[in-house]
Design a protein around this motif. Structure first.
Motif, PDB file in Angstrom:
ATOM      1  N   ALA A  94      12.389  10.675   7.004  1.00  0.00           N
ATOM      2  CA  ALA A  94      11.762  10.445   5.703  1.00  0.00           C
ATOM      3  C   ALA A  94      12.507   9.340   4.965  1.00  0.00           C
ATOM      4  CB  ALA A  94      11.765  11.732   4.874  1.00  0.00           C
ATOM      5  N   PHE A  95      11.789   8.317   4.586  1.00  0.00           N
ATOM      6  CA  PHE A  95      12.418   7.207   3.869  1.00  0.00           C
ATOM      7  C   PHE A  95      11.354   6.443   3.085  1.00  0.00           C
ATOM      8  CE2 PHE A  95      11.270   5.841   8.133  1.00  0.00           C
ATOM      9  CZ  PHE A  95      10.577   4.663   7.913  1.00  0.00           C
ATOM     10  N   LYS A  96      11.824   5.713   2.074  1.00  0.00           N
ATOM     11  CA  LYS A  96      10.997   4.748   1.368  1.00  0.00           C
ATOM     12  C   LYS A  96      11.373   3.364   1.869  1.00  0.00           C
ATOM     13  CE  LYS A  96      11.203   7.420  -2.969  1.00  0.00           C
ATOM     14  NZ  LYS A  96      11.597   7.345  -4.413  1.00  0.00           N
ATOM     15  N   LEU A  97      10.417   2.462   1.837  1.00  0.00           N
ATOM     16  CA  LEU A  97      10.652   1.112   2.330  1.00  0.00           C
ATOM     17  C   LEU A  97      10.311   0.116   1.228  1.00  0.00           C
ATOM     18  CD1 LEU A  97      11.657   0.259   5.123  1.00  0.00           C
ATOM     19  CD2 LEU A  97       9.301  -0.287   5.737  1.00  0.00           C
ATOM     20  N   PHE A  98      11.282  -0.724   0.894  1.00  0.00           N
ATOM     21  CA  PHE A  98      11.091  -1.742  -0.139  1.00  0.00           C
ATOM     22  C   PHE A  98      11.301  -3.120   0.466  1.00  0.00           C
ATOM     23  CE2 PHE A  98      12.395   2.125  -2.266  1.00  0.00           C
ATOM     24  CZ  PHE A  98      11.540   2.208  -3.349  1.00  0.00           C
ATOM     25  N   LYS A 105       7.023   7.928   0.034  1.00  0.00           N
ATOM     26  CA  LYS A 105       7.547   8.112   1.386  1.00  0.00           C
ATOM     27  C   LYS A 105       6.713   7.292   2.374  1.00  0.00           C
ATOM     28  CE  LYS A 105       7.858  11.511   5.102  1.00  0.00           C
ATOM     29  NZ  LYS A 105       7.551  12.896   5.528  1.00  0.00           N
ATOM     30  N   PHE A 106       7.399   6.593   3.264  1.00  0.00           N
ATOM     31  CA  PHE A 106       6.711   5.720   4.211  1.00  0.00           C
ATOM     32  C   PHE A 106       5.921   6.557   5.212  1.00  0.00           C
ATOM     33  CE2 PHE A 106       6.177   2.879   7.795  1.00  0.00           C
ATOM     34  CZ  PHE A 106       5.853   1.690   7.180  1.00  0.00           C
ATOM     35  N   ILE A 107       4.632   6.240   5.361  1.00  0.00           N
ATOM     36  CA  ILE A 107       3.728   6.957   6.261  1.00  0.00           C
ATOM     37  C   ILE A 107       3.219   5.981   7.316  1.00  0.00           C
ATOM     38  CG2 ILE A 107       1.594   8.297   6.457  1.00  0.00           C
ATOM     39  CD1 ILE A 107       3.743   9.703   4.837  1.00  0.00           C
ATOM     40  N   TYR A 108       3.559   6.230   8.572  1.00  0.00           N
ATOM     41  CA  TYR A 108       3.130   5.319   9.637  1.00  0.00           C
ATOM     42  C   TYR A 108       1.612   5.260   9.758  1.00  0.00           C
ATOM     43  CZ  TYR A 108       7.935   4.749  11.208  1.00  0.00           C
ATOM     44  OH  TYR A 108       9.260   4.432  11.264  1.00  0.00           O
ATOM     45  N   THR A 135       0.829  -1.203   0.000  1.00  0.00           N
ATOM     46  CA  THR A 135       0.000   0.000   0.000  1.00  0.00           C
ATOM     47  C   THR A 135       0.864   1.253   0.000  1.00  0.00           C
ATOM     48  OG1 THR A 135      -1.729  -1.171   1.226  1.00  0.00           O
ATOM     49  CG2 THR A 135      -1.827   1.235   1.235  1.00  0.00           C
ATOM     50  N   GLN A 136       1.929   1.238   0.778  1.00  0.00           N
ATOM     51  CA  GLN A 136       2.832   2.386   0.823  1.00  0.00           C
ATOM     52  C   GLN A 136       3.424   2.667  -0.561  1.00  0.00           C
ATOM     53  OE1 GLN A 136       3.569   4.122   3.673  1.00  0.00           O
ATOM     54  NE2 GLN A 136       2.883   2.774   5.322  1.00  0.00           N
ATOM     55  N   LEU A 137       3.863   1.600  -1.234  1.00  0.00           N
ATOM     56  CA  LEU A 137       4.534   1.776  -2.520  1.00  0.00           C
ATOM     57  C   LEU A 137       3.560   2.079  -3.653  1.00  0.00           C
ATOM     58  CD1 LEU A 137       7.208  -1.072  -2.342  1.00  0.00           C
ATOM     59  CD2 LEU A 137       7.558   1.386  -2.083  1.00  0.00           C
ATOM     60  N   ILE A 162      -0.245   2.305   8.326  1.00  0.00           N
ATOM     61  CA  ILE A 162      -0.250   1.006   9.007  1.00  0.00           C
ATOM     62  C   ILE A 162      -1.567   0.838   9.754  1.00  0.00           C
ATOM     63  CG2 ILE A 162       0.897  -0.434  10.732  1.00  0.00           C
ATOM     64  CD1 ILE A 162       3.464   1.105  10.176  1.00  0.00           C
ATOM     65  N   ARG A 163      -1.890   1.844  10.504  1.00  0.00           N
ATOM     66  CA  ARG A 163      -3.203   1.935  11.146  1.00  0.00           C
ATOM     67  C   ARG A 163      -3.410   3.385  11.536  1.00  0.00           C
ATOM     68  NH1 ARG A 163      -2.951   2.879  16.410  1.00  0.00           N
ATOM     69  NH2 ARG A 163      -1.063   2.300  17.575  1.00  0.00           N
ATOM     70  N   GLU A 164      -4.640   3.789  11.678  1.00  0.00           N
ATOM     71  CA  GLU A 164      -4.947   5.182  11.990  1.00  0.00           C
ATOM     72  C   GLU A 164      -4.339   5.565  13.338  1.00  0.00           C
ATOM     73  OE1 GLU A 164      -8.838   8.164  12.297  1.00  0.00           O
ATOM     74  OE2 GLU A 164      -9.079   6.060  11.726  1.00  0.00           O
ATOM     75  N   GLY A 165      -3.633   6.675  13.341  1.00  0.00           N
ATOM     76  CA  GLY A 165      -3.043   7.175  14.569  1.00  0.00           C
ATOM     77  C   GLY A 165      -1.708   6.567  14.937  1.00  0.00           C
ATOM     78  N   ALA A 166      -1.148   5.721  14.079  1.00  0.00           N
ATOM     79  CA  ALA A 166       0.135   5.078  14.377  1.00  0.00           C
ATOM     80  C   ALA A 166       1.252   6.114  14.456  1.00  0.00           C
ATOM     81  CB  ALA A 166       0.463   4.036  13.315  1.00  0.00           C
TER      82      ALA A 166
END
Length: 437
Positions: A301-305, A252-255, A244-246, A258-262
């Motif tokens: 700030a980072f991307k996650l693969f 950019k990875f958004i916490y 979903t992130q990619l 993962i779940r709302e409010g993470a």
């Protein structure tokens, strides 16, 4: 299979200052096969020891770490005589017996004549648990899934890889459709050795998908078996959020996805665990394109693969039969697969490090900013043949890099400041940088 890492092992064997070698990499990328094949083809004798659930080895290494005593115990265990000059010692899953890791220090200092190769899928996790590590007393080799070129070789298409490595892009243009087809296959199969082997033998897409699902299930089991119980749910949520992130235009990875409010602090250990296992790669943003890039990291700030493009295809539920729809593969989930693929080809190229750059307003982004230690090269990834490159041109006008590279489903072409490099030739990027700078 042909693995280019075999060349690294031969260099290690013949090195004047050889130390015990640790091969790092995610589970099921082929570490055990590589070590055993190296022993079979290069040494007169191989002694293989798997430390996973091995009580006898736990006892052997728990008493003391006197080298000759250990060698005697390994000879008794294996039923083989260990000749230092002609025997390869293989320690597999070495992290399961921490004292065995510690013993490498004494082999290096007191008995460097022994040839020892080690591997451990969860080695990074073990080190964070306080394992005594022989700092400065071992060599390292990182092993990744098969690259596209290795994938070609596994399918009996090694000549196609040789054409690209030799820089014969006129010949490559003649066979561009074959290269595009191989690239599409790689996007779905990926580079995990078992998946590649099944595809090479029978071209059965369903069997490939079953292999990928088994690998992903094994990773999930590792979460439960080896991670702290309180962190396991967060590891799973973070891991499963990556497709979903990619899929987003801004990767950019958004916490919060993962779940709302993470919050970041809630998932720090989960992210560290996945990184230590080699299952994910972080590509950090840099605030300024200046050498050394590490000095300008934006740690927030980072991307996650993930470890492999085929596993990403499986996680995203991408159907293999989409290959039958012409270029449709590159229209569905195209950006995610293309950037994942490019990073996967960059990782084994030891002279390069990869980051990404955005301006302060996030209105301009360079997919990858790569460095060979001397120069900074912006790399833009295009999934299809769309060659609009506003961000790349703006970056070039502002910072004047010595070379800018755009990789897409287009042919090779060098024009002034810009190199157009086909996606299927990204494995030659180190050579191209050396050639044009």
């Amino acid at each position: 299979m042909i693995r280019t890492a075999m060349n690294d092992l031969h260099q290690w064997k013949n090195g004047k200052y050889r130390k015990p070698l640790i091969i790092r990499g995610a589970r099921q990328v082929g570490k055990t096969w590589l070590m055993q094949e190296f022993g079979r083809t290069t040494y007169q004798n191989t002694v293989y020891v798997n430390f996973d659930n091995n009580k006898r080895m736990e006892e052997l290494f728990s008493v003391d770490l006197q080298v000759q005593r250990l060698i005697m115990g390994l000879e008794l265990y294996s039923g083989q005589k260990i000749d230092p000059a002609n025997t390869l010692l293989i320690f597999d899953e070495v992290q399961e017996v921490p004292k065995a890791l510690t013993s490498l220090k004494y082999f290096n200092e007191n008995a460097p004549q022994y040839h020892i190769v080690c591997a451990g899928s969860l080695l990074g996790v073990a080190l964070h648990q306080g394992t005594s590590f022989p700092v400065g007393k071992v060599d390292f080799l990182d092993l990744y899934p098969l690259s596209l070129f290795e994938f070609m070789a596994a399918l009996g298409k090694e000549r196609f890889a040789e054409i690209l490595i030799n820089g014969d892009f006129e010949m490559a243009h003649t066979f561009r459709q074959e290269y595009i087809d191989l690239l599409k296959q790689y996007y779905c199969v990926g580079g995990m050795p078992e998946a590649v082997l099944h595809f090479a033998e029978n071209k059965d897409w369903n069997e490939v998908r079953k292999v990928q699902e088994r690998i992903l299930a094994a990773y999930e089991q590792d979460f439960s078996k080896h991670a702290p119980n309180e962190v396991v749910p967060r590891i799973r949520m973070l891991w499963n959020s990556i497709p979903t992130q990619l899929a987003r235009e801004n990767k950019k990875f958004i916490y919060g996805l993962i779940r709302e409010g993470a919050r970041a602090r809630e998932y720090e250990l989960a992210l560290l665990w996945l990184c230590d296992c080699g299952l994910v790669s972080k590509v950090h943003r840099v605030s300024a394109p200046q050498i050394p890039l590490k000095s300008y990291l934006d740690l927030s700030a980072f991307k996650l693969f993930v470890v492999d493009v085929g596993l990403l295809s499986c996680m995203a539920g991408l159907r293999q039969d989409i290959l039958l729809d012409g270029n449709a593969l590159f229209k569905e989930f195209k950006g995610a697969l293309s950037e994942q693929y490019v990073l996967q080809q960059l990782n084994p190229q030891k002279t390069l490090s990869a980051y990404y750059w955005t301006n302060e307003r996030n209105t301009s982004e360079i997919d990858f900013l790569i460095s060979d230690g001397y120069s900074l090269i912006p790399l833009e990834v295009k999934a299809e043949v769309n060659l609009q490159s506003k961000s790349l041109k703006a970056f070039r006008d502002k910072f004047s890099p010595p070379l800018s590279i755009r990789t897409a489903m287009t042919d090779y072409k060098k024009e002034n400041w810009l190199l157009n490099l086909p996606l299927y030739a990204i494995g030659t990027i180190s050579q191209q940088i050396s050639k044009h700078i």
